[in-house]
Design a protein around this motif. Structure first.
Motif, PDB file in Angstrom:
ATOM      1  N   ASN A  12      32.958  30.535  39.191  1.00 35.77           N
ATOM      2  CA  ASN A  12      33.952  30.043  37.709  1.00 35.77           C
ATOM      3  C   ASN A  12      33.224  29.489  36.702  1.00 35.77           C
ATOM      4  OD1 ASN A  12      31.900  28.263  38.288  1.00 35.77           O
ATOM      5  ND2 ASN A  12      33.394  26.005  38.859  1.00 35.77           N
ATOM      6  N   MET A  13      31.639  30.176  36.552  1.00 34.17           N
ATOM      7  CA  MET A  13      30.597  30.261  35.064  1.00 34.17           C
ATOM      8  C   MET A  13      31.082  31.697  34.611  1.00 34.17           C
ATOM      9  SD  MET A  13      29.127  32.391  38.270  1.00 34.17           S
ATOM     10  CE  MET A  13      27.708  31.896  38.865  1.00 34.17           C
ATOM     11  N   VAL A  14      31.841  33.059  34.838  1.00 36.30           N
ATOM     12  CA  VAL A  14      32.323  34.167  34.731  1.00 36.30           C
ATOM     13  C   VAL A  14      33.703  33.411  34.271  1.00 36.30           C
ATOM     14  CG1 VAL A  14      32.384  36.441  34.803  1.00 36.30           C
ATOM     15  CG2 VAL A  14      30.976  35.608  35.997  1.00 36.30           C
ATOM     16  N   THR A  15      34.522  34.030  33.088  1.00 37.36           N
ATOM     17  CA  THR A  15      35.618  34.143  32.581  1.00 37.36           C
ATOM     18  C   THR A  15      36.343  35.197  32.484  1.00 37.36           C
ATOM     19  OG1 THR A  15      35.533  31.887  31.243  1.00 37.36           O
ATOM     20  CG2 THR A  15      37.532  33.134  31.007  1.00 37.36           C
ATOM     21  N   ASP A  16      36.709  35.496  33.382  1.00 39.75           N
ATOM     22  CA  ASP A  16      38.160  36.224  33.638  1.00 39.75           C
ATOM     23  C   ASP A  16      38.088  37.113  31.997  1.00 39.75           C
ATOM     24  OD1 ASP A  16      38.831  38.827  34.739  1.00 39.75           O
ATOM     25  OD2 ASP A  16      40.490  38.232  34.817  1.00 39.75           O
ATOM     26  N   GLY A  17      37.816  38.033  31.565  1.00 39.22           N
ATOM     27  CA  GLY A  17      37.321  38.649  30.785  1.00 39.22           C
ATOM     28  C   GLY A  17      37.147  38.865  29.380  1.00 39.22           C
ATOM     29  N   ARG A  18      36.421  37.633  29.307  1.00 43.24           N
ATOM     30  CA  ARG A  18      35.170  37.352  28.518  1.00 43.24           C
ATOM     31  C   ARG A  18      33.575  37.584  28.767  1.00 43.24           C
ATOM     32  NH1 ARG A  18      31.895  33.045  26.874  1.00 43.24           N
ATOM     33  NH2 ARG A  18      31.479  32.098  24.687  1.00 43.24           N
ATOM     34  N   GLU A  19      33.488  36.938  30.019  1.00 44.53           N
ATOM     35  CA  GLU A  19      31.902  37.785  30.283  1.00 44.53           C
ATOM     36  C   GLU A  19      31.973  38.767  31.318  1.00 44.53           C
ATOM     37  OE1 GLU A  19      32.290  33.303  29.115  1.00 44.53           O
ATOM     38  OE2 GLU A  19      33.612  34.744  31.070  1.00 44.53           O
ATOM     39  N   GLY A  20      33.085  39.306  31.551  1.00 47.18           N
ATOM     40  CA  GLY A  20      33.251  40.109  32.802  1.00 47.18           C
ATOM     41  C   GLY A  20      34.799  40.403  33.122  1.00 47.18           C
ATOM     42  N   PHE A  21      34.886  40.652  34.766  1.00 50.62           N
ATOM     43  CA  PHE A  21      36.317  40.345  35.006  1.00 50.62           C
ATOM     44  C   PHE A  21      35.866  40.025  37.213  1.00 50.62           C
ATOM     45  CE2 PHE A  21      36.104  44.129  31.715  1.00 50.62           C
ATOM     46  CZ  PHE A  21      37.586  43.795  31.440  1.00 50.62           C
ATOM     47  N   HIS A  22      36.600  39.045  37.222  1.00 50.72           N
ATOM     48  CA  HIS A  22      37.210  38.551  38.743  1.00 50.72           C
ATOM     49  C   HIS A  22      38.164  39.987  39.203  1.00 50.72           C
ATOM     50  CE1 HIS A  22      35.958  34.295  38.477  1.00 50.72           C
ATOM     51  NE2 HIS A  22      35.488  34.865  37.091  1.00 50.72           N
ATOM     52  N   ILE A  23      37.815  40.408  40.238  1.00 49.89           N
ATOM     53  CA  ILE A  23      38.546  41.299  40.616  1.00 49.89           C
ATOM     54  C   ILE A  23      38.590  41.253  42.358  1.00 49.89           C
ATOM     55  CG2 ILE A  23      38.194  43.582  39.422  1.00 49.89           C
ATOM     56  CD1 ILE A  23      36.387  44.623  41.865  1.00 49.89           C
ATOM     57  N   ASP A  24      40.133  41.416  43.138  1.00 48.78           N
ATOM     58  CA  ASP A  24      40.094  41.753  44.228  1.00 48.78           C
ATOM     59  C   ASP A  24      38.923  42.537  44.789  1.00 48.78           C
ATOM     60  OD1 ASP A  24      41.404  41.951  46.770  1.00 48.78           O
ATOM     61  OD2 ASP A  24      43.276  41.829  46.170  1.00 48.78           O
ATOM     62  N   PRO A  25      38.433  41.664  46.017  1.00 51.75           N
ATOM     63  CA  PRO A  25      37.474  42.445  46.846  1.00 51.75           C
ATOM     64  C   PRO A  25      38.143  44.516  47.432  1.00 51.75           C
ATOM     65  CG  PRO A  25      36.759  40.947  47.316  1.00 51.75           C
ATOM     66  CD  PRO A  25      38.156  40.764  46.072  1.00 51.75           C
ATOM     67  N   ASN A  26      39.653  44.088  47.014  1.00 56.29           N
ATOM     68  CA  ASN A  26      39.558  45.532  48.052  1.00 56.29           C
ATOM     69  C   ASN A  26      41.011  46.192  47.100  1.00 56.29           C
ATOM     70  OD1 ASN A  26      38.931  44.199  50.777  1.00 56.29           O
ATOM     71  ND2 ASN A  26      40.547  42.330  50.374  1.00 56.29           N
ATOM     72  N   ASN A  27      41.340  46.189  46.167  1.00 55.94           N
ATOM     73  CA  ASN A  27      41.216  46.736  44.883  1.00 55.94           C
ATOM     74  C   ASN A  27      40.779  47.836  43.979  1.00 55.94           C
ATOM     75  OD1 ASN A  27      43.227  47.360  42.850  1.00 55.94           O
ATOM     76  ND2 ASN A  27      43.981  45.375  42.280  1.00 55.94           N
ATOM     77  N   GLU A  28      40.273  48.394  44.675  1.00 57.61           N
ATOM     78  CA  GLU A  28      39.876  50.439  43.764  1.00 57.61           C
ATOM     79  C   GLU A  28      40.086  50.366  42.824  1.00 57.61           C
ATOM     80  OE1 GLU A  28      39.526  52.556  46.282  1.00 57.61           O
ATOM     81  OE2 GLU A  28      38.923  51.324  48.283  1.00 57.61           O
ATOM     82  N   ASN A  29      41.487  50.066  43.084  1.00 57.29           N
ATOM     83  CA  ASN A  29      42.178  50.536  41.529  1.00 57.29           C
ATOM     84  C   ASN A  29      41.388  50.317  40.087  1.00 57.29           C
ATOM     85  OD1 ASN A  29      43.113  52.757  42.041  1.00 57.29           O
ATOM     86  ND2 ASN A  29      45.003  52.070  42.905  1.00 57.29           N
ATOM     87  N   LYS A  30      41.928  48.339  40.119  1.00 56.74           N
ATOM     88  CA  LYS A  30      41.051  48.020  39.335  1.00 56.74           C
ATOM     89  C   LYS A  30      39.990  47.869  38.972  1.00 56.74           C
ATOM     90  CE  LYS A  30      41.190  43.865  36.756  1.00 56.74           C
ATOM     91  NZ  LYS A  30      42.014  43.831  35.438  1.00 56.74           N
ATOM     92  N   LEU A  31      39.112  48.020  40.117  1.00 57.40           N
ATOM     93  CA  LEU A  31      37.387  48.474  40.095  1.00 57.40           C
ATOM     94  C   LEU A  31      37.660  49.236  38.803  1.00 57.40           C
ATOM     95  CD1 LEU A  31      34.782  47.655  40.528  1.00 57.40           C
ATOM     96  CD2 LEU A  31      34.850  49.001  42.391  1.00 57.40           C
ATOM     97  N   LEU A  32      37.482  50.874  39.360  1.00 63.45           N
ATOM     98  CA  LEU A  32      37.606  51.402  38.750  1.00 63.45           C
ATOM     99  C   LEU A  32      37.894  51.823  37.244  1.00 63.45           C
ATOM    100  CD1 LEU A  32      38.814  54.197  40.875  1.00 63.45           C
ATOM    101  CD2 LEU A  32      36.176  53.761  40.031  1.00 63.45           C
ATOM    102  N   THR A  33      39.193  50.362  36.859  1.00 64.94           N
ATOM    103  CA  THR A  33      39.874  50.860  34.862  1.00 64.94           C
ATOM    104  C   THR A  33      38.985  49.540  34.531  1.00 64.94           C
ATOM    105  OG1 THR A  33      41.768  50.508  36.184  1.00 64.94           O
ATOM    106  CG2 THR A  33      41.419  49.309  34.526  1.00 64.94           C
ATOM    107  N   VAL A  34      38.613  48.534  35.629  1.00 65.71           N
ATOM    108  CA  VAL A  34      37.124  47.992  34.937  1.00 65.71           C
ATOM    109  C   VAL A  34      35.794  48.073  33.985  1.00 65.71           C
ATOM    110  CG1 VAL A  34      38.278  45.241  34.803  1.00 65.71           C
ATOM    111  CG2 VAL A  34      36.519  46.062  36.092  1.00 65.71           C
ATOM    112  N   ILE A  35      35.354  48.632  35.138  1.00 65.83           N
ATOM    113  CA  ILE A  35      34.603  50.258  35.013  1.00 65.83           C
ATOM    114  C   ILE A  35      34.438  50.910  33.936  1.00 65.83           C
ATOM    115  CG2 ILE A  35      32.464  51.721  35.966  1.00 65.83           C
ATOM    116  CD1 ILE A  35      32.901  50.324  38.829  1.00 65.83           C
ATOM    117  N   ARG A  36      35.885  52.011  33.908  1.00 70.96           N
ATOM    118  CA  ARG A  36      35.651  52.760  32.979  1.00 70.96           C
ATOM    119  C   ARG A  36      35.628  51.845  31.421  1.00 70.96           C
ATOM    120  NH1 ARG A  36      39.990  55.972  36.435  1.00 70.96           N
ATOM    121  NH2 ARG A  36      38.321  56.896  37.916  1.00 70.96           N
ATOM    122  N   GLU A  37      36.234  50.515  31.397  1.00 70.75           N
ATOM    123  CA  GLU A  37      36.605  49.920  30.406  1.00 70.75           C
ATOM    124  C   GLU A  37      35.001  49.628  29.706  1.00 70.75           C
ATOM    125  OE1 GLU A  37      38.334  45.969  28.216  1.00 70.75           O
ATOM    126  OE2 GLU A  37      39.545  46.734  30.543  1.00 70.75           O
TER     127      GLU A  37
END
Length: 93
Positions: A38-63
Motif C-alpha cells: 500500500n506504500m505504492v500507488t498504482d500509476g504514481r510511484e510504480g505499478f501493481h501487477i498480477d504476477p501471472n500477467n506477463e503481458n501487463k508486466l511487459l507493458t509497464v516495463i516498456r512504458e
C-alpha cells in the motif's frame, strides 16, 4: 525495480527492498496482492501487477523505459513517498 515476491514469502524482505528502491528514486513494480504494497500507488510511484500477467508486466516495463517523462515523474513520486517513512523503518522494515 521489479519486486517479484510471492504470497507466503517473508514480507519484511520484500517491503524493505521496495522502500529502499523508492528512497533511491526508482519506480517500482510490485505484485497486486492483499494491500501488501500500500506504500505504492498504482500509476504514481510504480505499478501493481498480477504476477501471472506477463503481458501487463511487459507493458509497464516498456512504458517506463520508453518515456523519460513518465520515468522521471514516477522517480520523484517514489522518493517523496519513501521519505515519509522514518529511515530506521526503511532499513528495518
Amino acid at each position: 525495480v521489479l519486486n517479484p515476491s510471492a504470497p507466503g514469502e517473508d514480507p519484511t524482505i520484500s517491503d524493505r527492498s521496495t522502500l529502499e528502491a523508492m528512497a533511491c528514486g526508482r519506480p517500482v513494480i510490485v505484485p497486486d496482492q492483499d494491500g501488501k504494497y500500500n506504500m505504492v500507488t498504482d500509476g504514481r510511484e510504480g505499478f501493481h501487477i498480477d504476477p501471472n500477467n506477463e503481458n501487463k508486466l511487459l507493458t509497464v516495463i516498456r512504458e517506463l523505459c520508453s518515456d523519460a517523462r513518465i520515468f522521471y515523474r514516477f522517480s520523484v513520486a517514489a522518493r517523496e513517498t519513501a521519505l515519509q517513512f522514518p529511515l530506521k523503518q526503511i532499513s528495518q522494515h
